[in-house]
Design an enzyme around this catalytic site. Structure first.
Site, PDB file in Angstrom:
ATOM      1  N   PHE A   4      -1.003  -6.223   9.858  1.00 34.10           N
ATOM      2  CA  PHE A   4      -0.726  -6.150   8.417  1.00 34.10           C
ATOM      3  C   PHE A   4       0.500  -7.006   8.102  1.00 34.10           C
ATOM      4  O   PHE A   4       1.571  -6.782   8.661  1.00 34.10           O
ATOM      5  CB  PHE A   4      -0.485  -4.688   8.040  1.00 34.10           C
ATOM      6  CG  PHE A   4      -0.114  -4.451   6.595  1.00 34.10           C
ATOM      7  CD1 PHE A   4      -0.666  -5.210   5.568  1.00 34.10           C
ATOM      8  CD2 PHE A   4       0.785  -3.441   6.257  1.00 34.10           C
ATOM      9  CE1 PHE A   4      -0.327  -4.971   4.231  1.00 34.10           C
ATOM     10  CE2 PHE A   4       1.129  -3.194   4.937  1.00 34.10           C
ATOM     11  CZ  PHE A   4       0.569  -3.971   3.926  1.00 34.10           C
ATOM     12  N   TYR A  43       0.859  -1.187   0.000  1.00 31.83           N
ATOM     13  CA  TYR A  43       0.000   0.000   0.000  1.00 31.83           C
ATOM     14  C   TYR A  43       0.887   1.226   0.000  1.00 31.83           C
ATOM     15  O   TYR A  43       2.052   1.201   0.397  1.00 31.83           O
ATOM     16  CB  TYR A  43      -0.932   0.031   1.214  1.00 31.83           C
ATOM     17  CG  TYR A  43      -0.295   0.703   2.400  1.00 31.83           C
ATOM     18  CD1 TYR A  43       0.618   0.028   3.175  1.00 31.83           C
ATOM     19  CD2 TYR A  43      -0.557   2.038   2.681  1.00 31.83           C
ATOM     20  CE1 TYR A  43       1.252   0.657   4.228  1.00 31.83           C
ATOM     21  CE2 TYR A  43       0.071   2.679   3.732  1.00 31.83           C
ATOM     22  CZ  TYR A  43       0.975   1.971   4.503  1.00 31.83           C
ATOM     23  OH  TYR A  43       1.607   2.611   5.523  1.00 31.83           O
ATOM     24  N   ASN A  75       2.609  -7.177   5.700  1.00 30.56           N
ATOM     25  CA  ASN A  75       3.845  -6.515   5.269  1.00 30.56           C
ATOM     26  C   ASN A  75       4.541  -5.789   6.413  1.00 30.56           C
ATOM     27  O   ASN A  75       5.702  -5.425   6.278  1.00 30.56           O
ATOM     28  CB  ASN A  75       3.565  -5.533   4.120  1.00 30.56           C
ATOM     29  CG  ASN A  75       3.787  -6.173   2.754  1.00 30.56           C
ATOM     30  OD1 ASN A  75       4.261  -7.306   2.659  1.00 30.56           O
ATOM     31  ND2 ASN A  75       3.435  -5.457   1.703  1.00 30.56           N
ATOM     32  N   TYR A  76       3.835  -5.580   7.521  1.00 30.09           N
ATOM     33  CA  TYR A  76       4.498  -5.033   8.709  1.00 30.09           C
ATOM     34  C   TYR A  76       4.855  -6.197   9.621  1.00 30.09           C
ATOM     35  O   TYR A  76       4.421  -6.269  10.781  1.00 30.09           O
ATOM     36  CB  TYR A  76       3.596  -4.032   9.439  1.00 30.09           C
ATOM     37  CG  TYR A  76       3.428  -2.695   8.735  1.00 30.09           C
ATOM     38  CD1 TYR A  76       4.159  -2.398   7.583  1.00 30.09           C
ATOM     39  CD2 TYR A  76       2.562  -1.733   9.237  1.00 30.09           C
ATOM     40  CE1 TYR A  76       4.009  -1.177   6.950  1.00 30.09           C
ATOM     41  CE2 TYR A  76       2.413  -0.504   8.605  1.00 30.09           C
ATOM     42  CZ  TYR A  76       3.140  -0.234   7.463  1.00 30.09           C
ATOM     43  OH  TYR A  76       2.995   0.984   6.841  1.00 30.09           O
ATOM     44  N   ARG A  77       5.625  -7.110   9.111  1.00 25.57           N
ATOM     45  CA  ARG A  77       5.967  -8.365   9.800  1.00 25.57           C
ATOM     46  C   ARG A  77       6.341  -8.121  11.254  1.00 25.57           C
ATOM     47  O   ARG A  77       7.164  -7.252  11.558  1.00 25.57           O
ATOM     48  CB  ARG A  77       7.160  -9.001   9.100  1.00 25.57           C
ATOM     49  CG  ARG A  77       7.702 -10.221   9.806  1.00 25.57           C
ATOM     50  CD  ARG A  77       7.181 -11.503   9.301  1.00 25.57           C
ATOM     51  NE  ARG A  77       7.359 -11.589   7.868  1.00 25.57           N
ATOM     52  CZ  ARG A  77       6.566 -12.306   7.070  1.00 25.57           C
ATOM     53  NH1 ARG A  77       5.553 -12.985   7.572  1.00 25.57           N
ATOM     54  NH2 ARG A  77       6.803 -12.341   5.781  1.00 25.57           N
TER      55      ARG A  77
END
Ligand code: FAD
Ligand code: NAG
Ligand code: NAG
Ligand code: NAG
Ligand code: NAG
Ligand code: NAG
Ligand code: NAG
Length: 541
Positions: A475, A191, A477-479
């Protein structure tokens, strides 16, 4: 009672082995992986491949390893290192690498841009090799059809640049940081500042190529609907190696507008943040207003702490229209035309990436960024506005905790129009904004690291009353490995469900089905990959 020396129990050769292992690590293991792997790879490709397989003693090994480490936390002498790094130059090398890592019995970590916040694309607690995709970075932009072909090792900066070369009215909705790799970024959601107008990157993927566990290349037609669904937000690494994507470009106007304004508590920051919650997720889809909240020194009351609230915004339109919209909807902000800057889209990409005014778009092609810091990130979703009292309490906690900032990213717009099961990414309608917890630091050391990571955990805990529950969403992608990891024993489904429901909600179960169908032996795995339904209990060795 006489004590015999404990050494007496061990034969001398064994002791020498131990001493050698202590001195040199485990060279014999890495060496044998290198030999066996290279032998296998030679058998499975026509090309000369010794130059794409780097052993630990190869002078290129260290620079290659470090080139795509984006978090200094995983750049220390104690960070586990891969036994080899494989750097494919051609798709067939990726196919062979999958077959051969299975054959030599080692785990594989797939890395494209290396931005994983927990470093799981290049770190593992079990012996592993890195499949490093940076050489596979072709991009072809087709303006006539408004599409692009992007290989996994390309960066978002390269994509934006290639689009700009051909058109000043096209763009792509993806992340703000130019060095993000297509491989991880696009398969994990993706995003950026056009989210409210165009949704996520995955909403614009129209085809993809993946190397499956058998070393076969599949595209949308041959992989089938389920797998094509899974790799658009479920993370590629659970299912295979992403080779490339075909994406739809989006339209951008010739002129866009950006602004950045900052308010401290003494300048009514609380009112501004409170109002922002009503406006940012509901305003014109063309407007994305990110809110950054950081502790800082008060300028008014010497020696006291304050909160600095900064809005960083992109409007896909002209400044006069923006000022009119916000004058009506967000009078507390007091935005004036002189607070805004008009530019074209590619300049806004550079502006958002903090390049100086006037920097050439060529800067987007640079792969070696400045100094990389130590960092930790976490995420949350807010679904009901936080009251002013709530905000004031949060300010106290941010100041008490000390160094952790929050970033609020508004949702709404296009995100409300896409169903939660359209892609694995479930956080659509009903979310006002996503929160990122963010702390970065400069100094090496276990104590430093613990202190900063504990700070993020404390603030995350304080935020509990204000954020989504059952599950507390996150989220992909925010591992964040704090929210659960898998050991792939007999409880792997239940362990997977802990982080899986946070990242994917009910889509987790469909991801498990896809995973079970395409990789039943669970070859492609990591701390937070999708488990299979029946995991053989021995796999995580
Ligand atoms: C400075 C910074 C800024 C960021 N900004 C944003 C942002 O604006 N928006 C946003 O959505 N996210 C952002 N992120 C998060 C980012 O999207 C994720 O870290 C993403 O996974 C990065 O992809 P990568 O290829 O660079 O990372 P990598 O570390 O290479 O990979 C991340 C994950 O994807 C897997 N993977 C990588 N390549 C492949 C492949 N070819 N096939 C299969 N699996 C693969 C890896 O194994 C790993 O699990 C940011 C991160 C950083 C560090
Ligand atoms: C990793 O450490 C080396 C020194 O060993 C340094 O030169 C390099 O810049 C570091 N990279 C990152 C990403 O921290
Ligand atoms: C990338 O593009 C170049 C030039 O068009 C081509 O020669 C090369 O084969 C491509 N590489 C891959 C891996 O597709
Ligand atoms: C656009 O797509 C069509 C159909 O796939 C294709 O025939 C045509 O060559 C494409 N245009 C360009 C410029 O590649
Ligand atoms: C807008 O610009 C004016 C004039 O430069 C400045 O005084 C004001 O503080 C700015 N407004 C905001 C909200 O930053
Ligand atoms: C803060 O709010 C007060 C009361 O509404 C107002 O008088 C003052 O001008 C505001 N300050 C700023 C910096 O906007
Ligand atoms: C950038 O520089 C140009 C030329 O010096 C100037 O006209 C413009 O206002 C500047 N823009 C910003 C955002 O500072």
């Amino acid at each position: 009672m006489t004590k015999s020396s404990p050494l007496a129990y061990f034969p001398i050769p064994f002791l020498l082995l131990i001493v050698s292992l202590l001195l040199h690590g485990y060279p014999s293991f890495a060496d044998s992986v290198y030999d066996n792997f290279l032998q296998c790879l030679t058998k499975h490709t026509k090309d000369q491949v010794s130059n794409i397989v780097l052993s630990q003693t190869n002078p290129s090994y260290k620079p290659a390893l470090q080139a795509y480490i984006k978090n200094a936390r995983f750049n220390t002498s104690s960070t586990p290192k891969p036994s080899i790094i494989v750097t494919p130059l051609h798709e067939s090398h990726v196919q062979a690498a999958v077959i051969c890592s299975k054959q030599v019995g080692t785990q594989i970590r797939i890395r494209s841009g290396g931005h994983d916040y927990e470093g799981i694309s290049y770190v593992s607690d079990v012996p592993f090799i890195i499949l490093d995709m940076f050489n596979l970075r072709n991009i072809t932009v087709d303006i006539e059809n408004q599409t692009a072909f992007v290989q996994a090792g390309a960066t978002m900066g390269e994509l934006y640049y290639k689009i700009w070369e051909k058109s000043n009215v096209h763009g792509f909705p993806a992340g703000v940081c130019p060095t993000l790799g297509a491989g991880g970024h696009l398969s994990g959601g993706g995003y950026g500042n056009m989210l409210r107008k165009y949704g996520l990157s995955v909403d614009h993927i129209i085809d993809a190529q993946i190397v499956d566990v058998n070393g076969k290349i599949l595209d949308k037609a041959s992989m089938g609907d389920d797998l094509f669904w899974a790799i658009r937000g479920g993370g590629g690494a659970s299912f295979g190696v992403m080779l490339s994507y075909k994406i739809n470009l989006v339209q951008v106007p010739k002129i866009v507008t950006v602004f950045k304004v900052q308010r401290s508590l003494e300048e009514n920051a609380t009112d501004v943040v409170y109002q922002w919650q009503q406006v940012a997720p509901n305003t014109d889809d063309r407007l994305f207003m990110r809110m950054l909240l950081q502790p800082g020194e008060s300028k008014v009351k010497k020696g006291e702490k304050t909160i600095k609230a900064s809005i960083v915004a992109l409007f896909l339109g002209e400044a006069t229209e923006l000022v009119t919209i916000l004058g009506k909807e967000f009078p507390q902000l007091g935005l004036k035309i002189e607070n805004c800057t008009q530019m074209n889209w590619i300049e806004s990409v550079l502006w958002w990436a903090s390049f100086d005014n006037g920097t050439s778009p060529n800067a987007l092609l640079s792969r070696n960024p400045n100094f990389v810091k130590f960092g930790k990130r976490k995420s949350d979703y807010v679904q009901t506005p936080i009251s002013k009292d709530g905000l004031e309490w949060i300010w106290k906690k941010i100041i008490e905790v000390g160094d952790v900032g929050l970033v609020f990213n508004p949702y709404g717009g296009k995100m409300n129009e896409i169903s939660a099961s359209d892609t694995p990414f479930p956080h659509r309608k009903g979310n006002l904004f996503k929160v990122q917890y963010s702390v970065s630091w400069d100094d090496d050391g276990a104590e430093e690291e613990k202190r900063y990571i504990d700070q993020t955990k404390r603030l995350y805990s304080y935020m509990t009353p204000f954020v989504s529950k059952n599950p507390r969403s996150a989220f992909l992608n925010y591992r964040d490995l704090d929210i659960g990891v898998n050991h792939y024993g007999k409880d792997s489904y239940m362990e997977g469900k802990v982080y899986g429901y946070k990242y994917f909600k009910a889509n987790f179960d469909r991801l498990v089905k896809v995973k079970t169908a395409v990789d039943p032996e669970n070859f492609f795995r990591n701390e937070q990959s999708i488990p299979t339904l029946q995991t053989k209990a021995s796999v995580f060795v």
